[in-house]
Design a protein around this motif. Sequence first.
Motif, PDB file in Angstrom:
ATOM      1  N   ALA A  38     126.435  39.484  56.908  1.00  0.00           N
ATOM      2  CA  ALA A  38     126.734  40.646  56.636  1.00  0.00           C
ATOM      3  C   ALA A  38     125.493  41.438  55.270  1.00  0.00           C
ATOM      4  O   ALA A  38     125.577  40.761  54.948  1.00  0.00           O
ATOM      5  CB  ALA A  38     127.845  41.929  56.475  1.00  0.00           C
ATOM      6  N   ARG A  39     124.751  42.004  56.107  1.00  0.00           N
ATOM      7  CA  ARG A  39     123.232  41.853  55.084  1.00  0.00           C
ATOM      8  C   ARG A  39     123.325  43.466  53.756  1.00  0.00           C
ATOM      9  O   ARG A  39     124.844  43.988  54.122  1.00  0.00           O
ATOM     10  CB  ARG A  39     122.414  42.952  55.779  1.00  0.00           C
ATOM     11  N   ILE A  40     122.969  43.058  53.100  1.00  0.00           N
ATOM     12  CA  ILE A  40     123.131  43.413  51.511  1.00  0.00           C
ATOM     13  C   ILE A  40     121.674  44.043  51.309  1.00  0.00           C
ATOM     14  O   ILE A  40     120.509  43.240  51.000  1.00  0.00           O
ATOM     15  CB  ILE A  40     123.245  42.624  50.448  1.00  0.00           C
ATOM     16  N   GLY A  41     121.415  45.504  51.425  1.00  0.00           N
ATOM     17  CA  GLY A  41     119.742  46.102  51.446  1.00  0.00           C
ATOM     18  C   GLY A  41     118.916  45.356  52.551  1.00  0.00           C
ATOM     19  O   GLY A  41     119.616  45.463  54.344  1.00  0.00           O
ATOM     20  N   GLU A  42     118.121  46.353  52.795  1.00  0.00           N
ATOM     21  CA  GLU A  42     117.192  45.511  54.037  1.00  0.00           C
ATOM     22  C   GLU A  42     115.965  44.523  53.343  1.00  0.00           C
ATOM     23  O   GLU A  42     116.600  43.900  52.432  1.00  0.00           O
ATOM     24  CB  GLU A  42     115.688  47.075  53.625  1.00  0.00           C
ATOM     25  N   PRO A  43     115.665  44.137  54.613  1.00  0.00           N
ATOM     26  CA  PRO A  43     114.653  42.509  54.600  1.00  0.00           C
ATOM     27  C   PRO A  43     113.467  43.039  53.749  1.00  0.00           C
ATOM     28  O   PRO A  43     112.813  44.492  53.345  1.00  0.00           O
ATOM     29  CB  PRO A  43     114.594  42.514  56.054  1.00  0.00           C
ATOM     30  N   ARG A  44     112.760  41.785  53.032  1.00  0.00           N
ATOM     31  CA  ARG A  44     111.414  42.653  51.681  1.00  0.00           C
ATOM     32  C   ARG A  44     110.879  41.060  52.177  1.00  0.00           C
ATOM     33  O   ARG A  44     111.392  40.081  52.167  1.00  0.00           O
ATOM     34  CB  ARG A  44     112.367  42.970  50.551  1.00  0.00           C
ATOM     35  N   CYS A  45     109.549  41.351  52.111  1.00  0.00           N
ATOM     36  CA  CYS A  45     108.823  40.310  51.129  1.00  0.00           C
ATOM     37  C   CYS A  45     108.212  39.662  50.009  1.00  0.00           C
ATOM     38  O   CYS A  45     108.893  40.156  48.725  1.00  0.00           O
ATOM     39  CB  CYS A  45     106.816  40.601  51.739  1.00  0.00           C
ATOM     40  N   LEU A  46     109.442  38.151  50.281  1.00  0.00           N
ATOM     41  CA  LEU A  46     108.708  37.065  49.494  1.00  0.00           C
ATOM     42  C   LEU A  46     108.170  36.129  49.221  1.00  0.00           C
ATOM     43  O   LEU A  46     108.417  34.746  49.710  1.00  0.00           O
ATOM     44  CB  LEU A  46     110.237  36.951  49.086  1.00  0.00           C
ATOM     45  N   GLY A  47     106.849  35.842  48.735  1.00  0.00           N
ATOM     46  CA  GLY A  47     105.819  34.970  49.313  1.00  0.00           C
ATOM     47  C   GLY A  47     105.650  35.530  50.457  1.00  0.00           C
ATOM     48  O   GLY A  47     105.035  36.243  50.721  1.00  0.00           O
ATOM     49  N   ASN A  48     105.886  34.176  50.949  1.00  0.00           N
ATOM     50  CA  ASN A  48     104.876  34.732  52.120  1.00  0.00           C
ATOM     51  C   ASN A  48     106.256  34.383  53.831  1.00  0.00           C
ATOM     52  O   ASN A  48     106.192  33.854  55.084  1.00  0.00           O
ATOM     53  CB  ASN A  48     104.203  33.175  53.468  1.00  0.00           C
ATOM     54  N   THR A  49     107.606  34.719  52.779  1.00  0.00           N
ATOM     55  CA  THR A  49     108.804  35.108  53.608  1.00  0.00           C
ATOM     56  C   THR A  49     109.284  36.395  53.670  1.00  0.00           C
ATOM     57  O   THR A  49     109.081  36.709  52.894  1.00  0.00           O
ATOM     58  CB  THR A  49     109.895  34.067  53.322  1.00  0.00           C
ATOM     59  N   MET A  50     110.229  36.320  55.121  1.00  0.00           N
ATOM     60  CA  MET A  50     110.544  38.089  54.533  1.00  0.00           C
ATOM     61  C   MET A  50     111.838  37.113  55.311  1.00  0.00           C
ATOM     62  O   MET A  50     113.180  36.693  55.685  1.00  0.00           O
ATOM     63  CB  MET A  50     110.223  38.606  56.282  1.00  0.00           C
ATOM     64  N   ALA A  51     112.436  37.882  53.190  1.00  0.00           N
ATOM     65  CA  ALA A  51     113.829  37.424  53.262  1.00  0.00           C
ATOM     66  C   ALA A  51     115.014  38.793  53.070  1.00  0.00           C
ATOM     67  O   ALA A  51     114.421  39.726  53.605  1.00  0.00           O
ATOM     68  CB  ALA A  51     113.590  37.434  51.574  1.00  0.00           C
ATOM     69  N   ALA A  90     119.126  39.675  52.570  1.00  0.00           N
ATOM     70  CA  ALA A  90     120.846  39.192  51.616  1.00  0.00           C
ATOM     71  C   ALA A  90     121.786  39.079  51.992  1.00  0.00           C
ATOM     72  O   ALA A  90     121.934  40.564  53.137  1.00  0.00           O
ATOM     73  CB  ALA A  90     120.305  39.461  50.140  1.00  0.00           C
ATOM     74  N   GLY A  91     122.359  38.397  51.963  1.00  0.00           N
ATOM     75  CA  GLY A  91     123.508  39.135  52.503  1.00  0.00           C
ATOM     76  C   GLY A  91     124.949  37.833  52.334  1.00  0.00           C
ATOM     77  O   GLY A  91     125.161  37.160  51.591  1.00  0.00           O
ATOM     78  N   LEU A  92     126.057  38.510  52.995  1.00  0.00           N
ATOM     79  CA  LEU A  92     127.395  38.045  52.772  1.00  0.00           C
ATOM     80  C   LEU A  92     128.151  37.403  54.014  1.00  0.00           C
ATOM     81  O   LEU A  92     127.586  37.566  55.356  1.00  0.00           O
ATOM     82  CB  LEU A  92     128.456  39.294  52.265  1.00  0.00           C
ATOM     83  N   LEU A  93     128.966  36.021  53.169  1.00  0.00           N
ATOM     84  CA  LEU A  93     129.640  35.400  54.761  1.00  0.00           C
ATOM     85  C   LEU A  93     131.299  35.305  54.174  1.00  0.00           C
ATOM     86  O   LEU A  93     131.101  35.071  53.061  1.00  0.00           O
ATOM     87  CB  LEU A  93     128.663  33.844  54.569  1.00  0.00           C
ATOM     88  N   SER A  94     131.768  35.308  55.129  1.00  0.00           N
ATOM     89  CA  SER A  94     133.082  34.727  55.178  1.00  0.00           C
ATOM     90  C   SER A  94     133.553  33.654  54.165  1.00  0.00           C
ATOM     91  O   SER A  94     132.691  32.511  55.573  1.00  0.00           O
ATOM     92  CB  SER A  94     133.912  35.267  56.948  1.00  0.00           C
ATOM     93  N   ALA A  95     134.331  33.023  53.988  1.00  0.00           N
ATOM     94  CA  ALA A  95     135.298  31.500  53.965  1.00  0.00           C
ATOM     95  C   ALA A  95     136.550  32.089  54.048  1.00  0.00           C
ATOM     96  O   ALA A  95     137.232  32.306  53.339  1.00  0.00           O
ATOM     97  CB  ALA A  95     134.454  31.035  52.680  1.00  0.00           C
ATOM     98  N   ASN A  96     136.800  31.785  55.480  1.00  0.00           N
ATOM     99  CA  ASN A  96     137.891  31.543  55.517  1.00  0.00           C
ATOM    100  C   ASN A  96     138.039  30.811  56.860  1.00  0.00           C
ATOM    101  O   ASN A  96     137.679  30.091  57.641  1.00  0.00           O
ATOM    102  CB  ASN A  96     139.113  33.374  56.382  1.00  0.00           C
ATOM    103  N   GLY A  97     139.936  30.360  56.995  1.00  0.00           N
ATOM    104  CA  GLY A  97     140.198  29.768  58.412  1.00  0.00           C
ATOM    105  C   GLY A  97     139.034  29.592  59.660  1.00  0.00           C
ATOM    106  O   GLY A  97     138.771  28.901  60.200  1.00  0.00           O
ATOM    107  N   SER A  98     139.329  31.181  60.023  1.00  0.00           N
ATOM    108  CA  SER A  98     138.338  31.417  61.566  1.00  0.00           C
ATOM    109  C   SER A  98     136.656  31.205  61.397  1.00  0.00           C
ATOM    110  O   SER A  98     136.747  30.902  62.202  1.00  0.00           O
ATOM    111  CB  SER A  98     138.713  32.758  61.670  1.00  0.00           C
ATOM    112  N   SER A  99     136.863  31.575  60.192  1.00  0.00           N
ATOM    113  CA  SER A  99     135.112  31.247  60.481  1.00  0.00           C
ATOM    114  C   SER A  99     134.418  29.372  60.429  1.00  0.00           C
ATOM    115  O   SER A  99     133.273  29.194  61.178  1.00  0.00           O
ATOM    116  CB  SER A  99     134.256  31.335  58.934  1.00  0.00           C
ATOM    117  N   PHE A 100     135.406  28.941  59.350  1.00  0.00           N
ATOM    118  CA  PHE A 100     135.817  27.514  59.689  1.00  0.00           C
ATOM    119  C   PHE A 100     135.765  26.868  61.395  1.00  0.00           C
ATOM    120  O   PHE A 100     134.870  25.756  61.265  1.00  0.00           O
ATOM    121  CB  PHE A 100     136.609  26.641  58.770  1.00  0.00           C
TER     122      PHE A 100
END
Length: 207
Positions: A163-176, A178-188
């Motif tokens: 789940a993205r947080i904010g918009e993508p941005r250039c960091l050096g030569n990378t389009m970066a 940020a986001g959140l990932l769930s840690a639960n049994g179904s994801s596992f």
Amino acid sequence: MRAIAISPAEHAGVQDLIDAMHQLRARIFRGRLDWDVVVRQGREVDEFDSFRPTYILAVTSAREVVGCARLLPATGPTMMSKLFPDLEADDLLRPHAAMVESSRFCVDTSLEAGRAGGSLHDITLTMFAAIIEWSIAQGYGEIVTGTDVRFERILKRAGWPMARIGEPRCLGNTMAVAGLLSANGSSFERVRPPHYRSLFQRLTQAA
């Protein structure tokens, strides 16, 4: 090949694996991805390696490190606060005690074993499963990370969308992004490869 977790208290006893991890990071981040990272003597090390992280490593029977990730409490200090400082300032990211940061994730997908036609490499899926398993065991329900848009697509293919947080941005030569990932049994269960072995076995059983 299997994944292991190395807690801060265990760092001193497995320096060979940690050194191999820093070499892997140099090969992948500088050599393959051409990220703007500092490499000295063939190793990539940054300031956040000094904050007593837990490392998740994928290790072969020959003690080759072929995958790694670094985990730190999201309440800080973290790489997110350095690379994406505006997210907290704008109240888009709210670190809390049940959130962990994952950074410096990389895998060596040149390893032939575990390569299935058209699907993600077993190393990648094993690392995903291990990060989730460790997070659940430690009481973390959310994982925050900063990565590039290419890796964001890999997460989606694995069934572990970010789940993205904010918009993508250039960091050096990378389009970066940020986001959140769930840690639960179904994801596992979605990401776990068929021959995955639990993270919580003795380190000596890594082979």
